[in-house]
Write a protein that holds these residues in place. Sequence first.
Motif, PDB file in Angstrom:
ATOM      1  N   GLY A   1      11.527  11.634   7.862  1.00  0.00           N
ATOM      2  CA  GLY A   1      11.763  12.524   8.991  1.00  0.00           C
ATOM      3  C   GLY A   1      10.597  13.433   9.342  1.00  0.00           C
ATOM      4  O   GLY A   1      10.748  14.333  10.174  1.00  0.00           O
ATOM      5  N   VAL A   2       9.433  13.216   8.745  1.00  0.00           N
ATOM      6  CA  VAL A   2       8.258  14.022   9.086  1.00  0.00           C
ATOM      7  C   VAL A   2       7.815  13.654  10.505  1.00  0.00           C
ATOM      8  O   VAL A   2       7.849  12.485  10.891  1.00  0.00           O
ATOM      9  CB  VAL A   2       7.111  13.776   8.065  1.00  0.00           C
ATOM     10  N   ASN A   3       7.417  14.649  11.277  1.00  0.00           N
ATOM     11  CA  ASN A   3       6.906  14.426  12.623  1.00  0.00           C
ATOM     12  C   ASN A   3       5.815  13.359  12.570  1.00  0.00           C
ATOM     13  O   ASN A   3       4.943  13.394  11.708  1.00  0.00           O
ATOM     14  CB  ASN A   3       6.353  15.739  13.175  1.00  0.00           C
ATOM     15  N   LYS A   4       5.853  12.415  13.521  1.00  0.00           N
ATOM     16  CA  LYS A   4       4.929  11.281  13.449  1.00  0.00           C
ATOM     17  C   LYS A   4       3.465  11.686  13.536  1.00  0.00           C
ATOM     18  O   LYS A   4       2.604  11.063  12.907  1.00  0.00           O
ATOM     19  CB  LYS A   4       5.262  10.220  14.501  1.00  0.00           C
ATOM     20  N   PHE A   5       3.144  12.744  14.270  1.00  0.00           N
ATOM     21  CA  PHE A   5       1.750  13.175  14.371  1.00  0.00           C
ATOM     22  C   PHE A   5       1.289  13.884  13.093  1.00  0.00           C
ATOM     23  O   PHE A   5       0.152  13.717  12.668  1.00  0.00           O
ATOM     24  CB  PHE A   5       1.540  14.045  15.606  1.00  0.00           C
ATOM     25  N   VAL A   6       2.179  14.640  12.474  1.00  0.00           N
ATOM     26  CA  VAL A   6       1.866  15.278  11.187  1.00  0.00           C
ATOM     27  C   VAL A   6       1.685  14.192  10.127  1.00  0.00           C
ATOM     28  O   VAL A   6       0.715  14.209   9.358  1.00  0.00           O
ATOM     29  CB  VAL A   6       2.967  16.283  10.779  1.00  0.00           C
ATOM     30  N   ALA A   7       2.604  13.239  10.094  1.00  0.00           N
ATOM     31  CA  ALA A   7       2.528  12.140   9.125  1.00  0.00           C
ATOM     32  C   ALA A   7       1.248  11.323   9.339  1.00  0.00           C
ATOM     33  O   ALA A   7       0.578  10.939   8.374  1.00  0.00           O
ATOM     34  CB  ALA A   7       3.757  11.253   9.248  1.00  0.00           C
ATOM     35  N   LEU A   8       0.900  11.086  10.593  1.00  0.00           N
ATOM     36  CA  LEU A   8      -0.313  10.338  10.912  1.00  0.00           C
ATOM     37  C   LEU A   8      -1.546  11.084  10.410  1.00  0.00           C
ATOM     38  O   LEU A   8      -2.417  10.487   9.762  1.00  0.00           O
ATOM     39  CB  LEU A   8      -0.403  10.121  12.429  1.00  0.00           C
ATOM     40  N   PHE A   9      -1.610  12.382  10.657  1.00  0.00           N
ATOM     41  CA  PHE A   9      -2.761  13.173  10.230  1.00  0.00           C
ATOM     42  C   PHE A   9      -2.867  13.239   8.709  1.00  0.00           C
ATOM     43  O   PHE A   9      -3.936  13.025   8.136  1.00  0.00           O
ATOM     44  CB  PHE A   9      -2.689  14.590  10.823  1.00  0.00           C
ATOM     45  N   VAL A  10      -1.765  13.524   8.035  1.00  0.00           N
ATOM     46  CA  VAL A  10      -1.779  13.631   6.572  1.00  0.00           C
ATOM     47  C   VAL A  10      -2.174  12.295   5.941  1.00  0.00           C
ATOM     48  O   VAL A  10      -3.023  12.247   5.036  1.00  0.00           O
ATOM     49  CB  VAL A  10      -0.410  14.112   6.033  1.00  0.00           C
ATOM     50  N   SER A  11      -1.608  11.213   6.424  1.00  0.00           N
ATOM     51  CA  SER A  11      -1.946   9.900   5.856  1.00  0.00           C
ATOM     52  C   SER A  11      -3.406   9.541   6.134  1.00  0.00           C
ATOM     53  O   SER A  11      -4.068   8.921   5.295  1.00  0.00           O
ATOM     54  CB  SER A  11      -1.011   8.812   6.383  1.00  0.00           C
ATOM     55  N   ALA A  12      -3.930   9.948   7.288  1.00  0.00           N
ATOM     56  CA  ALA A  12      -5.328   9.666   7.629  1.00  0.00           C
ATOM     57  C   ALA A  12      -6.280  10.461   6.731  1.00  0.00           C
ATOM     58  O   ALA A  12      -7.306   9.930   6.284  1.00  0.00           O
ATOM     59  CB  ALA A  12      -5.594   9.983   9.095  1.00  0.00           C
ATOM     60  N   VAL A  13      -5.952  11.706   6.453  1.00  0.00           N
ATOM     61  CA  VAL A  13      -6.781  12.515   5.553  1.00  0.00           C
ATOM     62  C   VAL A  13      -6.765  11.908   4.150  1.00  0.00           C
ATOM     63  O   VAL A  13      -7.813  11.771   3.503  1.00  0.00           O
ATOM     64  CB  VAL A  13      -6.315  13.990   5.536  1.00  0.00           C
ATOM     65  N   LEU A  14      -5.590  11.517   3.671  1.00  0.00           N
ATOM     66  CA  LEU A  14      -5.496  10.896   2.346  1.00  0.00           C
ATOM     67  C   LEU A  14      -6.266   9.573   2.304  1.00  0.00           C
ATOM     68  O   LEU A  14      -6.924   9.260   1.306  1.00  0.00           O
ATOM     69  CB  LEU A  14      -4.034  10.695   1.947  1.00  0.00           C
ATOM     70  N   PHE A  15      -6.204   8.819   3.390  1.00  0.00           N
ATOM     71  CA  PHE A  15      -6.949   7.559   3.478  1.00  0.00           C
ATOM     72  C   PHE A  15      -8.453   7.831   3.376  1.00  0.00           C
ATOM     73  O   PHE A  15      -9.176   7.138   2.656  1.00  0.00           O
ATOM     74  CB  PHE A  15      -6.619   6.859   4.806  1.00  0.00           C
ATOM     75  N   SER A  16      -8.923   8.855   4.056  1.00  0.00           N
ATOM     76  CA  SER A  16     -10.340   9.202   3.996  1.00  0.00           C
ATOM     77  C   SER A  16     -10.728   9.660   2.595  1.00  0.00           C
ATOM     78  O   SER A  16     -11.789   9.293   2.080  1.00  0.00           O
ATOM     79  CB  SER A  16     -10.673  10.285   5.025  1.00  0.00           C
ATOM     80  N   LEU A  17      -9.864  10.427   1.957  1.00  0.00           N
ATOM     81  CA  LEU A  17     -10.154  10.899   0.600  1.00  0.00           C
ATOM     82  C   LEU A  17     -10.190   9.749  -0.410  1.00  0.00           C
ATOM     83  O   LEU A  17     -10.840   9.865  -1.454  1.00  0.00           O
ATOM     84  CB  LEU A  17      -9.137  11.960   0.181  1.00  0.00           C
ATOM     85  N   MET A  18      -9.522   8.634  -0.093  1.00  0.00           N
ATOM     86  CA  MET A  18      -9.596   7.458  -0.961  1.00  0.00           C
ATOM     87  C   MET A  18     -11.027   6.916  -1.030  1.00  0.00           C
ATOM     88  O   MET A  18     -11.368   6.175  -1.945  1.00  0.00           O
ATOM     89  CB  MET A  18      -8.661   6.344  -0.456  1.00  0.00           C
ATOM     90  N   HIS A  19     -11.857   7.283  -0.061  1.00  0.00           N
ATOM     91  CA  HIS A  19     -13.241   6.810   0.014  1.00  0.00           C
ATOM     92  C   HIS A  19     -14.243   7.870  -0.457  1.00  0.00           C
ATOM     93  O   HIS A  19     -15.448   7.710  -0.286  1.00  0.00           O
ATOM     94  CB  HIS A  19     -13.561   6.385   1.451  1.00  0.00           C
ATOM     95  N   LEU A  20     -13.738   8.929  -1.057  1.00  0.00           N
ATOM     96  CA  LEU A  20     -14.547  10.082  -1.447  1.00  0.00           C
ATOM     97  C   LEU A  20     -15.749   9.720  -2.325  1.00  0.00           C
ATOM     98  O   LEU A  20     -16.816  10.308  -2.190  1.00  0.00           O
ATOM     99  CB  LEU A  20     -13.660  11.097  -2.173  1.00  0.00           C
ATOM    100  N   PHE A  21     -15.598   8.751  -3.196  1.00  0.00           N
ATOM    101  CA  PHE A  21     -16.675   8.417  -4.128  1.00  0.00           C
ATOM    102  C   PHE A  21     -17.531   7.242  -3.668  1.00  0.00           C
ATOM    103  O   PHE A  21     -18.335   6.727  -4.438  1.00  0.00           O
ATOM    104  CB  PHE A  21     -16.098   8.177  -5.529  1.00  0.00           C
ATOM    105  N   ASN A  22     -17.377   6.835  -2.416  1.00  0.00           N
ATOM    106  CA  ASN A  22     -18.237   5.791  -1.867  1.00  0.00           C
ATOM    107  C   ASN A  22     -19.661   6.324  -1.714  1.00  0.00           C
ATOM    108  O   ASN A  22     -19.851   7.508  -1.424  1.00  0.00           O
ATOM    109  CB  ASN A  22     -17.727   5.316  -0.506  1.00  0.00           C
ATOM    110  N   PRO A  23     -20.666   5.453  -1.870  1.00  0.00           N
ATOM    111  CA  PRO A  23     -22.059   5.898  -1.712  1.00  0.00           C
ATOM    112  C   PRO A  23     -22.322   6.459  -0.311  1.00  0.00           C
ATOM    113  O   PRO A  23     -21.869   5.892   0.679  1.00  0.00           O
ATOM    114  CB  PRO A  23     -22.871   4.613  -1.924  1.00  0.00           C
ATOM    115  N   GLY A  24     -23.020   7.579  -0.235  1.00  0.00           N
ATOM    116  CA  GLY A  24     -23.396   8.166   1.047  1.00  0.00           C
ATOM    117  C   GLY A  24     -22.283   8.925   1.752  1.00  0.00           C
ATOM    118  O   GLY A  24     -22.427   9.321   2.905  1.00  0.00           O
ATOM    119  N   PHE A  25     -21.149   9.164   1.077  1.00  0.00           N
ATOM    120  CA  PHE A  25     -20.021   9.862   1.696  1.00  0.00           C
ATOM    121  C   PHE A  25     -20.430  11.290   2.032  1.00  0.00           C
ATOM    122  O   PHE A  25     -20.981  11.998   1.195  1.00  0.00           O
ATOM    123  CB  PHE A  25     -18.817   9.860   0.749  1.00  0.00           C
TER     124      PHE A  25
END
Length: 158
Positions: A39-63
Amino acid sequence: GVLFSPLSLLLSLLLYFLVAVTEEVIGRGFILGRMLDGGVNKFVALFVSAVLFSLMHLFNPGFAFVPFLNIMLAGCFLGASYIYTRNLCFPIALHWFWNWIQGPVLGYKVSGNEFSSENLLILHFPEENLINGGTFGFEGSVLCSLLLVLGTILIIKR
């Protein structure tokens, strides 16, 4: 330059398929899907999931900041396609071909990683900057930012 290696292209196609399936099942299927089902607002859910997705790449070279922003925007783009279809097939296909075309076909690094030196096109930049993405590849460029924002808006408007 151009280097045509069918075996390398096919192996990279398989590798990027596995990456896309794994990241989309986690990022869109589990994280975004659970928030939407909860029941989370779709735009809030989209933003939170996108931030977490980006953080999954935190240790990539050149981040750095621009790559963080662009991977977050890519998470919005892929997440919007999931919200629109409520099916993982579309974001998996987008993610798969985004990475494959960007790396093995066009010769950019993919999220800072270079998995093979046998790319179809061999790029040599006179300098690494925010236009060409620098050491992170295309996802470190402001052109990528623009394309992801436009793509996400088009999907959301639909």
